[in-house]
Enzyme design. Structure first.
Site, PDB file in Angstrom:
ATOM      1  N   THR A   1      -4.181   3.218  -5.826  1.00  0.00           N
ATOM      2  CA  THR A   1      -3.674   4.508  -6.319  1.00  0.00           C
ATOM      3  C   THR A   1      -2.617   5.089  -5.383  1.00  0.00           C
ATOM      4  O   THR A   1      -2.591   4.759  -4.187  1.00  0.00           O
ATOM      5  CB  THR A   1      -4.845   5.521  -6.435  1.00  0.00           C
ATOM      6  OG1 THR A   1      -4.392   6.718  -7.049  1.00  0.00           O
ATOM      7  CG2 THR A   1      -5.423   5.877  -5.082  1.00  0.00           C
TER       8      THR A   1
ATOM      9  N   THR B   1      -5.394   6.061 -11.263  1.00  0.00           N
ATOM     10  CA  THR B   1      -5.813   5.028 -10.324  1.00  0.00           C
ATOM     11  C   THR B   1      -6.084   3.815 -11.170  1.00  0.00           C
ATOM     12  O   THR B   1      -6.507   3.953 -12.308  1.00  0.00           O
ATOM     13  CB  THR B   1      -7.134   5.470  -9.634  1.00  0.00           C
ATOM     14  OG1 THR B   1      -6.877   6.609  -8.826  1.00  0.00           O
ATOM     15  CG2 THR B   1      -7.740   4.377  -8.771  1.00  0.00           C
TER      16      THR B   1
ATOM     17  N   SER C   1       1.061   6.566 -11.080  1.00  0.00           N
ATOM     18  CA  SER C   1      -0.099   6.933 -10.258  1.00  0.00           C
ATOM     19  C   SER C   1      -0.549   5.796  -9.352  1.00  0.00           C
ATOM     20  O   SER C   1      -1.584   5.912  -8.689  1.00  0.00           O
ATOM     21  CB  SER C   1      -1.263   7.358 -11.162  1.00  0.00           C
ATOM     22  OG  SER C   1      -1.766   6.242 -11.858  1.00  0.00           O
TER      23      SER C   1
ATOM     24  N   THR D   1     -12.175   6.409 -11.213  1.00  0.00           N
ATOM     25  CA  THR D   1     -10.901   7.127 -11.224  1.00  0.00           C
ATOM     26  C   THR D   1     -11.243   8.588 -11.456  1.00  0.00           C
ATOM     27  O   THR D   1     -12.247   8.896 -12.090  1.00  0.00           O
ATOM     28  CB  THR D   1      -9.944   6.629 -12.329  1.00  0.00           C
ATOM     29  OG1 THR D   1     -10.560   6.835 -13.595  1.00  0.00           O
ATOM     30  CG2 THR D   1      -9.621   5.177 -12.193  1.00  0.00           C
ATOM     31  N   GLY D   2     -10.413   9.474 -10.959  1.00  0.00           N
ATOM     32  CA  GLY D   2     -10.696  10.896 -11.141  1.00  0.00           C
ATOM     33  C   GLY D   2     -10.659  11.625  -9.809  1.00  0.00           C
ATOM     34  O   GLY D   2     -10.006  11.182  -8.864  1.00  0.00           O
TER      35      GLY D   2
ATOM     36  N   ARG E   1      -3.903  12.757   3.220  1.00  0.00           N
ATOM     37  CA  ARG E   1      -5.114  12.886   2.389  1.00  0.00           C
ATOM     38  C   ARG E   1      -5.555  11.506   1.858  1.00  0.00           C
ATOM     39  O   ARG E   1      -4.750  10.749   1.353  1.00  0.00           O
ATOM     40  CB  ARG E   1      -4.822  13.827   1.218  1.00  0.00           C
ATOM     41  CG  ARG E   1      -5.973  13.982   0.225  1.00  0.00           C
ATOM     42  CD  ARG E   1      -5.857  13.070  -0.972  1.00  0.00           C
ATOM     43  NE  ARG E   1      -6.903  13.295  -1.969  1.00  0.00           N
ATOM     44  CZ  ARG E   1      -7.117  12.526  -3.021  1.00  0.00           C
ATOM     45  NH1 ARG E   1      -6.340  11.495  -3.237  1.00  0.00           N
ATOM     46  NH2 ARG E   1      -8.093  12.777  -3.858  1.00  0.00           N
TER      47      ARG E   1
HETATM   48  N1  ASP Z   1      -9.342   8.953  -7.535  1.00  0.00           N
HETATM   49  C1  ASP Z   1      -7.981   9.116  -7.155  1.00  0.00           C
HETATM   50  C2  ASP Z   1      -7.905   9.912  -5.889  1.00  0.00           C
HETATM   51  O1  ASP Z   1      -8.673  10.840  -5.732  1.00  0.00           O
HETATM   52  C3  ASP Z   1      -7.113   9.792  -8.157  1.00  0.00           C
HETATM   53  C4  ASP Z   1      -7.420   9.547  -9.603  1.00  0.00           C
HETATM   54  O2  ASP Z   1      -8.028   8.560  -9.959  1.00  0.00           O
HETATM   55  O3  ASP Z   1      -7.064  10.380 -10.455  1.00  0.00           O
HETATM   56  O4  ASP Z   1      -7.043   9.641  -5.090  1.00  0.00           O
END
Ligand code: ASP
Length: 311
Positions: A184, A166, A46, A217-218, A194
């Site tokens: 990330t 991330t 990731s 993260t998320g 994106r």
């Molecule tokens: N926050 C990251 C993003 O939206 C992805 C993640 O942390 O899961 O690119």
């Protein structure tokens, strides 16, 4: 108080980051060192090398870095072909009159400032990417780029596939300076171009020596909409402790998490170096903390707050 805080997948970079601090290095050097280690790990799918690509099979990386003493920041988005986007982000911060460079411009800047291009797509990440494409498309995946319509494919694959990842690093050095970095490969099978929250200062990353630092993260689209990292720091400015500030920011996200699903994790520290982490995931999660007295990084549980509780 010397301190390093990292997200769950940051374990392997924590000791290196603390070593920088113990040798009297700056918080920003520590953050960069910790994140570089994770970016260069091909098994972490990731972040950086080996990240799962976008819908066209291109690995597009996002990263940002911020210095709490000056509020200087640098970020790159949708950067291809560079293994350590956190270092490119730092160079944007230090050399460029801008804060955020994306796509071809970010790549051009990286090459102009000495980064050597490389192939980020590893065999396992190519296989993972192909495994979710419809069979016919997977067999002819090289033709995807010429396909007129990508949106139906993104909606069919990426929308169901919120699991990403991330890496976050926060650090506080001997002088009391704090810094924060995020890197990330973003939402796998995403639409090309994106950007998530990670390269957006205030959304996925924020540091201010006077109050503290936070990173996410998320589900990045939600952190962008709530300006989550900056909110945590702002709530600390308004007098809340780091834990209350994180809960408050999670509360801001609650209606969006309830409406759209997905999850959010926040790691944060106050200006004295007190760490905290929180997650909206019912199954929990962990983050890493190492201070000047630690022999090894300590795994700490993220406080669990379901989206129903938050807000
Ligand atoms: N926050 C990251 C993003 O939206 C992805 C993640 O942390 O899961 O690119």
């Amino acid at each position: 108080m010397l301190l390093v805080v990292a997200s769950g997948n940051g374990r392997e970079g924590v000791e290196g980051a603390m070593k920088v601090l113990r040798e009297n290095g700056s918080a920003i050097d520590a953050v960069e060192a910790g994140i570089r280690r994770v970016e260069s790990d091909p098994d972490e799918d990731s972040v950086g090398l080996g990240g799962i690509p976008n819908i066209l099979g291109q690995v597009e990386l996002d990263a940002s870095i911020m210095e709490g003493r000056t509020l200087a920041a640098g970020a790159v988005g949708a950067l291809t072909g560079v293994e350590n986007p956190i270092s490119v982000a730092r160079r944007v911060m230090e050399l460029c009159p801008h804060v955020l460079l994306v796509g071809a411009g970010a790549r051009r800047f990286a090459e102009e400032t000495g980064f050597v291009p490389c192939n980020l797509l590893t065999t396992p990440s190519l296989q993972k990417w192909r495994s979710r494409l419809p069979e016919q498309i997977s067999e002819n995946f090289r033709e995807l780029e010429d396909r007129g319509e990508l949106l139906p494919l993104v909606r069919a694959i990426a929308e169901k596939m919120r699991r990403a990842g991330t890496v976050n690093f926060l650090a506080r050095d001997e002088r009391g300076d704090i810094a924060c970095g995020v890197s990330t490969s973003g939402w796998p099978w995403k639409y090309p171009g994106r950007l998530g929250d990670s390269p957006i200062i205030g959304a996925g990353n924020y540091a201010d020596n006077r109050y503290g630092a936070a990173a996410c993260t998320g589900y990045g689209e939600l952190a962008i909409r709530c300006n989550t990292a900056h909110s945590v720091v702002l709530y600390m400015k308004m007098g809340q402790g780091v834990a209350a500030a994180c809960r408050e920011a999670m509360g801001d996200l609650a209606p969006l998490l309830a409406a759209h699903g997905g999850g959010m994790n926040i790691v944060a520290m106050d200006r004295q170096g007190y760490p905290f982490g929180i997650t909206s995931s019912a199954t929990g999660g962990s983050y890493w903390v190492m201070n000047e007295k630690s022999i090894a990084p300590e795994e700490c549980e993220l406080e669990r707050i379901s989206s129903a509780q938050a807000g």
